[in-house]
Design a protein around this motif. Structure first.
Motif, short mmCIF file in Angstrom:
data_model
loop_
_atom_site.label_atom_id
_atom_site.label_comp_id
_atom_site.label_asym_id
_atom_site.label_seq_id
_atom_site.Cartn_x
_atom_site.Cartn_y
_atom_site.Cartn_z
N PHE A 224 0.76 -1.09 -0.15
CA PHE A 224 -0.01 0.07 -0.09
C PHE A 224 0.92 1.13 -0.07
N ASP A 225 1.83 1.42 0.91
CA ASP A 225 2.95 2.39 0.80
C ASP A 225 3.52 2.82 -0.30
N ARG A 226 4.11 1.74 -1.06
CA ARG A 226 4.63 1.92 -2.07
C ARG A 226 3.55 2.32 -3.29
N VAL A 227 2.49 1.70 -3.03
CA VAL A 227 1.66 1.94 -4.47
C VAL A 227 1.18 3.69 -4.24
N VAL A 228 0.71 4.17 -3.24
CA VAL A 228 0.36 5.42 -2.96
C VAL A 228 1.52 6.40 -3.53
N GLN A 229 2.78 6.00 -2.89
CA GLN A 229 4.03 6.86 -3.25
C GLN A 229 4.16 6.65 -4.74
N LEU A 230 4.09 5.68 -5.57
CA LEU A 230 4.36 5.71 -6.91
C LEU A 230 3.14 6.35 -7.76
N SER A 231 2.05 6.27 -7.38
CA SER A 231 0.56 6.85 -7.78
C SER A 231 1.06 8.22 -7.83
N ALA A 232 1.49 8.73 -6.73
CA ALA A 232 1.54 10.24 -6.57
C ALA A 232 2.42 10.81 -7.48
N ALA A 233 3.75 10.31 -7.80
CA ALA A 233 4.72 10.77 -8.41
C ALA A 233 4.34 10.41 -9.71
N LEU A 234 3.74 9.30 -10.54
CA LEU A 234 3.70 9.16 -11.89
C LEU A 234 2.47 9.62 -12.41
N CYS A 235 1.47 9.74 -11.44
CA CYS A 235 0.11 10.24 -12.06
C CYS A 235 -0.13 11.82 -11.67
N ARG A 236 1.15 12.43 -10.98
CA ARG A 236 1.12 13.80 -10.78
C ARG A 236 -0.09 14.32 -9.88
N ALA A 237 -0.15 13.58 -8.88
CA ALA A 237 -1.34 13.83 -7.66
C ALA A 237 -0.66 14.62 -6.71
N ASP A 238 -1.33 15.39 -5.93
CA ASP A 238 -1.03 15.94 -5.02
C ASP A 238 -1.04 15.44 -3.55
N ARG A 239 -2.06 14.48 -3.56
CA ARG A 239 -2.51 13.36 -2.61
C ARG A 239 -2.97 12.36 -2.91
N SER A 253 -11.84 1.20 5.55
CA SER A 253 -10.69 1.80 6.41
C SER A 253 -9.71 2.49 5.45
N PHE A 254 -9.22 3.63 5.93
CA PHE A 254 -8.12 4.60 5.23
C PHE A 254 -6.79 3.90 5.58
N ALA A 255 -6.23 3.20 4.68
CA ALA A 255 -5.16 2.20 4.70
C ALA A 255 -3.76 2.98 4.56
N ALA A 256 -3.69 3.79 3.76
CA ALA A 256 -2.32 4.37 3.40
C ALA A 256 -2.66 5.76 2.67
N GLN A 257 -1.56 6.53 2.83
CA GLN A 257 -1.84 8.00 2.02
C GLN A 257 -0.32 8.47 1.75
N TRP A 258 -0.44 9.48 0.67
CA TRP A 258 0.87 10.28 0.36
C TRP A 258 0.50 11.44 0.45
N GLY A 259 1.39 12.40 0.65
CA GLY A 259 0.97 13.60 0.65
C GLY A 259 0.37 14.31 2.12
N PRO A 260 -0.11 15.65 2.30
CA PRO A 260 -0.26 16.02 3.38
C PRO A 260 -1.60 15.30 4.05
N LEU A 261 -1.74 14.88 5.11
CA LEU A 261 -2.78 13.99 5.79
C LEU A 261 -4.04 14.89 5.84
N TYR A 262 -5.10 14.02 5.65
CA TYR A 262 -6.57 14.61 5.88
C TYR A 262 -6.62 15.04 7.14
N SER A 263 -7.29 16.05 7.58
CA SER A 263 -7.38 16.55 8.80
C SER A 263 -8.17 15.55 9.78
N ASP A 264 -8.87 14.58 9.12
CA ASP A 264 -9.71 13.83 9.94
C ASP A 264 -9.41 12.29 9.72
#
Length: 606
Positions: A224-239, A253-264
């Motif tokens: 999950f951690d690697r997928v969100v990291q590469l998705s952000a980089a190669l798909c040019r996403a901010d989060r 459940s919210f399992a993994a994230q890349w970028g600024p955390l959601y406030s909630d």
């Protein structure tokens, strides 16, 4: 004819010849710039504008590129323009309206437009305002606008302007059209280069995720951690956020994230029911990709949905792509990619996100299957325990023995092969010439890097040639043919491997030489009977061979000069019908009671 007239007649062709040479030189400069600009077309634009401005007497020249939505055009490169004019058109990209701009007319109609005087109000009527603004700010009068056409579609244009009423000649127009064609070549070259680079990046990213999957059979979190990291980089996403549903798909459940955390939302802690109209639950329940180009136009936001309002107004997001994680017939989660600007995801980016989602789904299913297998093992008791013990035994074999030996033991269902026995072997020894001297002067890091490169490349060749066993000792390698994997021509197989090794080492040596390392390569090959079996102690076994044939190959390797492949007499007899050899003389080798005639494989041997 007067002398002056004759002089003019002579001067005219000389002048035309000089102009022709200047144009040819300009075109050559531009082609050279194209060949050097794989990933950036701007240097080509600058070169074209420089020559076009000089050769056509146009103090102001610029390129225009049509936007993706084909509503306006931008100016990526220019010469001679005033800063305030460039600032104006950068802040207010001209519309792609042929009634307002000559440049737009050329691009839309895909034909060259030449205008004698842009300030002539009779030409434009109600649309004069947009054009007269350019006249007022830059003082331009005569213009030529040439479209750039790629695959029967206009992608931009090359525009030249003069600040006096002075129409461009046919020759100048033809030259500008040539320059525009060269710009198209540069754009297409860059597009193809970037496309290849992008494809390579995506293949590398996919490979990285698969590697993590293979190492994470009982825990999907690293995937999950690697997928969100590469998705952000190669798909040019901010989060990027990854969401996983429970078994009955009643909540996620919210399992993994890349970028600024959601406030909630806190990864690993936040869960929510799979209900309502929000895009993420809807995507998981429907299994269909959701792509919202502008969240401000989304009906959910307009209706005042508190979650969507928070995302838009507090989190500041504008574009959303949600891709389901599909396993079997249903989605078991989703990947959400967010952008803080209104910029839709391209088809390639959507496809890449779907690839990542498929890999995340594989990881989830792998973990679920692994845990199910653990449960089943516990329930089956002694029977399963015995099976697990067998699996562990095989695993140990593969840890402590060469893969070929372990696989043969497993396939035969017996460990008798591991006991000591005699076998006819083709034995190959090789090592790096000059390695000891190299180690004395090189940095430890350099030594390790050379060894890693050497063993990696040699290991590939050993596997390709079907060797049974290989041992590594520093820069030395011993390879056995005909045990435990039987072969018809052990000496010939050893020679073929040696030739491949020598060719690859020649390439490596050239690379190392550029780094200041002078290294070579030598090989010794013998054919004969040796004692083969497993030696060692619990937890530290090795499968090896000993005997005269092994010692002889090692001594031949020691004797070999850089690039030489030396053969024992028996090995030479076995391969003489297929390979050219020549006697290197008789040598007294260490450990050999009598002198041995040594044969050298000719460089032409194949």
């Amino acid at each position: 004819m007067t002398s002056r007239a004759r002089s003019d007649e002579v001067a005219r062709p000389n002048s035309e010849l000089a102009d022709l040479r200047e144009r040819e030189a300009a075109i050559a400069d531009i082609l050279h710039a194209i060949s050097r600009s794989q990933g950036d077309e701007i240097p080509v634009y600058d070169m074209i504008l420089k020559h076009a401005s000089n050769l056509c007497g146009a103090p102001l020249a610029m390129f225009g590129l049509i936007s993706e939505d084909r509503t306006h055009f931008t100016v990526p490169a220019y010469v001679g323009a005033k800063p305030d004019y460039i600032d104006f058109i950068s802040a207010n990209p001209p519309e792609l309206d042929p009634d307002k701009y000559a440049a737009a007319k050329a691009m839309v109609e895909m034909k060259t437009v030449a205008i004698e005087d842009l300030a002539d109000p009779k030409l434009y009527g109600a649309s004069a305002a947009a054009r007269t603004r350019s006249v007022a700010m830059e003082g331009i009068r005569s213009a030529i606008c040439v479209p750039m056409i790629l695959h029967s579609e206009s992608i931009g244009g090359l525009f030249l302007y003069r600040r006096e009423v002075s129409p461009f000649s046919k020759h100048e127009i033809a030259l500008v059209e040539t320059f525009a064609s060269q710009a198209v070549i540069a754009i297409e070259n860059v597009r193809q280069f970037l496309e290849v680079q992008s494809r390579l990046q995506r293949e590398a990213a996919t490979r990285k995720v698969l590697e993590v999957i293979s190492q994470s059979r009982d825990d999907a979190q690293p995937v999950f951690d690697r997928v969100v990291q590469l998705s952000a980089a190669l798909c040019r996403a901010d989060r990027v956020g990854l969401h996983v549903s429970n078994e009955d798909r009643s909540q996620a459940s919210f399992a993994a994230q890349w970028g600024p955390l959601y406030s909630d939302f806190v990864p690993g802690e936040f869960t929510y029911p799979l209900t309502g109209d929000h895009p993420i639950p809807k995507t998981i329940l429907s299994g269909a990709t959701t792509h919202i180009h502008n969240l401000c136009d989304d009906p959910l936001y307009r209706a005042g949905n508190p979650v969507q309002v928070k995302i838009v107004e507090e989190e500041g997001f504008r574009t959303l792509l949600v891709v389901p994680l599909v396993a079997g017939k249903h989605a078991i989660g989703a990947i959400a990619l967010w952008r803080t600007e209104v910029r839709a995801f391209s088809d390639d980016e959507v496809a890449l996100a779907q690839t990542f989602s498929a890999q995340a789904a594989i990881a989830i299913e792998n973990v679920r299957q692994f845990k199910a297998l653990e449960t089943l093992n516990a329930e089956l008791g002694e029977r399963v325990e015995k099976q697990v013990g067998e699996i562990e035994r095989i695993g140990k074999l593969k840890r402590f023995l060469p893969a070929a030996v372990a696989d043969t033991v497993v396939s035969q269902g017996s460990e008798k092969l591991l006991s000591s026995h005699r076998a006819l072997l083709g034995v190959l020894f090789c090592d790096i010439r000059g390695f000891t001297a190299f180690c004395e002067t090189a940095e430890p890091e350099e030594t390790i890097e050379v060894l890693q490169n050497y063993h990696e490349e040699m290991g590939k060749l050993i596997s390709e040639h079907g060797a049974g066993v290989d041992h590594r000792m520093g820069d030395g390698i011993m390879v056995l043919f005909n045990d435990p994997i039987a072969c018809d021509d052990p000496a010939g197989d050893a020679v073929r491997l040696a030739i491949a090794m020598r060719a690859r080492m020649e390439e490596l040596a050239k690379k190392w030489k550029r780094l200041g390392h002078r290294l070579g390569f030598g090989v010794g090959i013998s054919l004969g009977y040796a004692t083969v079996g497993m030696v060692g102690y619990e937890g530290r076994y090795d499968y090896t061979a000993s005997g005269t044939a092994v010692n002889l190959a090692a001594r031949l390797c020691d004797r070999a000069e850089d690039g030489e492949i030396l053969l024992s007499p028996r090995a030479r007899i076995a391969v003489e019908d297929d390979f050219d050899t020549e006697s290197a003389g008789e040598f007294t080798l260490k450990g050999m009671r009598e002198a041995v005639e040594v044969f050298c494989l000719a460089n032409s041997g194949t």
